[in-house]
Design a protein around this motif. Sequence first.
Motif, short mmCIF file in Angstrom:
data_model
loop_
_atom_site.label_atom_id
_atom_site.label_comp_id
_atom_site.label_asym_id
_atom_site.label_seq_id
_atom_site.Cartn_x
_atom_site.Cartn_y
_atom_site.Cartn_z
N MET A 36 0.84 -1.20 0.00
CA MET A 36 0.00 0.00 0.00
C MET A 36 0.87 1.25 0.00
O MET A 36 1.77 1.37 0.81
N VAL A 37 0.60 2.13 -0.91
CA VAL A 37 1.35 3.37 -0.97
C VAL A 37 0.76 4.35 0.03
O VAL A 37 -0.44 4.46 0.16
N CYS B 283 0.35 8.26 1.32
CA CYS B 283 0.52 9.65 0.93
C CYS B 283 0.87 10.50 2.13
O CYS B 283 0.91 11.71 2.04
N SER B 284 1.02 9.89 3.29
CA SER B 284 1.28 10.69 4.48
C SER B 284 2.63 11.37 4.34
O SER B 284 3.51 10.92 3.63
N PHE C 129 1.06 16.08 3.96
CA PHE C 129 0.09 17.00 4.56
C PHE C 129 0.43 17.30 6.01
O PHE C 129 -0.15 16.72 6.91
N ASN D 95 0.64 19.22 9.59
CA ASN D 95 -0.29 20.01 10.41
C ASN D 95 -1.76 19.67 10.17
O ASN D 95 -2.62 20.50 10.35
N GLN D 96 -2.03 18.45 9.75
CA GLN D 96 -3.43 18.10 9.52
C GLN D 96 -4.01 17.28 10.67
O GLN D 96 -5.19 17.00 10.68
N ALA D 97 -3.16 16.87 11.61
CA ALA D 97 -3.66 16.03 12.69
C ALA D 97 -4.65 16.80 13.55
O ALA D 97 -4.45 17.98 13.83
N GLN E 33 -0.28 4.37 -8.28
CA GLN E 33 -0.97 4.74 -7.03
C GLN E 33 -0.36 5.99 -6.44
O GLN E 33 -1.06 6.90 -6.00
N CYS F 272 -2.11 9.61 -5.90
CA CYS F 272 -2.16 10.24 -4.58
C CYS F 272 -1.55 11.63 -4.63
O CYS F 272 -2.09 12.58 -4.06
N TYR G 291 -4.06 13.92 -6.84
CA TYR G 291 -5.35 14.22 -6.24
C TYR G 291 -5.20 14.77 -4.83
O TYR G 291 -6.02 15.56 -4.37
N GLY G 292 -4.19 14.32 -4.12
CA GLY G 292 -4.05 14.74 -2.72
C GLY G 292 -3.49 16.13 -2.57
O GLY G 292 -3.64 16.77 -1.54
N ALA H 200 -6.85 9.57 -1.94
CA ALA H 200 -5.59 10.27 -1.68
C ALA H 200 -5.57 10.84 -0.26
O ALA H 200 -4.58 10.72 0.46
N ARG I 281 -4.93 8.87 3.11
CA ARG I 281 -3.55 8.59 3.57
C ARG I 281 -3.05 9.68 4.52
O ARG I 281 -1.99 9.54 5.09
N PRO J 53 -2.77 11.74 7.97
CA PRO J 53 -3.10 11.49 9.35
C PRO J 53 -4.32 12.32 9.73
O PRO J 53 -4.42 13.48 9.33
#
Lengths: 193, 442
Positions: free
Chosen positions: A1-2, A4-5, A8, A10-12, A143, A147, A150-151, B59, B62, B64
């Motif tokens: 599994m790839v 994307c973490s 991003f 400061n999203q927690a 993948q 990611c 789109y991410g 996307a 993934r 957190p």
Amino acid sequence: MVSCSGMFPNQAFDWQEMADVEDSSRETEFLRDLAGAYRHAYASALAIVGNRADADDVIQEVCIVLWKKYDEFERGTDFRKWACSVAFHVARAFVRKHRKQSLSLSEQALARIEQIRGGGSELFELRREVLHDCLEKLSERDQQFLCDCYGSPISQVEFARSQGLSVETVYTRIKRIRTRLIDCVNRTLGRGP
Amino acid sequence: MSQPLSPREEARRLADSIYDRRISAEGMQRLDELITKDIGCLQAYLERIDFHGALLDYAIDRRPGHPAAAAMNQISRNQTRQARRNAWGMSLILSTCAVLFLGLIVWVYSSIHALPPGIGTIASLTLNLSTDSPLELGDVVRKGKVFQLAEGIVSLQLPHVSVNVLGPAKVRLNDSNDLELLSGSLHAYVSPGGEGFTVRTADSVIVDQGTEFAVTYSTDSGTEVSVRRGRVQASLLDRLGNSLRLQELTTARTSLFSRHQNSIHETDYRPEQFLRVDRSRGTIRSIDGTLRTIDVPPLSVMSEALPTRNHMLVIPEQSQVELQTDVTINGISGTVTLRAGTIVSSYLIHYDPDVLMTRAPRGAVTFNGRVAVIAVGAGPLAQTDDLFGLAGTTYEKSTFRELELDEDEVRVSDDQETVFFHFGVTGAEPLDQARVLVIHDR
């Protein structure tokens, strides 16, 4: 599994921080409801505005409206349905507000989208389940590219620039991956193109 | 040579373009045309947009933390700061005046948790409704509630009063017999016992004395009051709310109240002001369940022309027309003859689900009148199309429009004012239609 973490920061979300504020039970309950309905509300907004940047703006406003009106929400009724309905309203207001500055669909078209999209989501859910299996069949490289593309909150043009690629290269590659996924979904569901 | 694209594939590609923000003005226009005219294209568009939404979720999954939580981060931070400020303030108050604090807590608690009293219900909604907050049939409306409609019609049932708010409009419910029209138009039908019902605008107060009337307000034009029948008393107000002038309006009269011009000006009565409500509601008192009305007459009710997925439509047709000759119709309860001179209203019940339909709709509609005939067979439907159908609407001629009574349930209440529907969803041709004829006293 790839994964994307890492893209991003400061999203927690600090659930403890939320739990510490006054009337924590009500807020926790709201967040639980919102977590369950979020994707559906986002999909509703996306169907109206059509692109991610605008849908991101709309969903922020939707979250605020839902929270402000949460006291009026009757417990035991369908939060998801309510959230989607609010998302449609906020998104349509957004389109109306920005109609002069950007291309948009007519009121009649938006009403039909809301009517059909809001009527039921079972078929969309089924397609999403199948799509998830198809995504797992992609190569790790594809993948990861999907990611990344789109991410990323930036536009395709900015994304291409950040990767040192031409916009057309990015677009052609993402189009190829999409086509493969759509073929996979249609094959699985026994549908033609 | 490449094959021309099918309309659905064209809609899918335009959906990709809109998602990628690469769509041109011509593309947007074409997409609009496709999804407005062809439900298959609309579904293709929605599927493709949802496909992009699913990839976006894939996307973002993934990341957190949950995206909903991320969206709420800012809200929660603001609230935490607010909560800390409140806590500091509270400790000061506690140290100086514990009793006052307790009183405050009780007051705050009761303010938050005591809902304003319910003063009515939502009795009818049109299909094209667009409001600032979700509304459902049967919802209790509470004192102080503000309705803002971008389009469509909401009908409120208050004690002895039916109020139709016509979008775009904004209305505040002050009490069960008192409301404020902030902008737009409303129509009120006041039954015996509801006299004294009051509509306020920024420059006028209209007090009912047993009637049916319409009010339109805008800051530019002032307040227009039209009385269809009965009597109202209307006052022009100054900026402090003092009455400057008073006028009584009776049947078929219209006046314009203008604070800017400090005048009350009687104008020609325009019965078409009531047309939109008549089209939407006819003589419907209330509807319940998965039924909706429509405030613009459809161009066609042929198969697939007016899809309804999980709801049925009640389409008002002729309203309170007098029959010129005897009419004999074969209805659900046998053959009925309506004599010349009878006052009749007609309604088409229309259900045409698409492939995304998920459940069979059920609902009830209650009329201000007695249900005389329900035509469900192809023959009686065709016969009554000619007699009671809408002039600009094309009706289905095929026999598959008729109800299949082994799976479609229709029944009438004992008082003959309410019809209950539960339509089945099997069969190759999903279209189901029935026509309800309601008779009225003179």
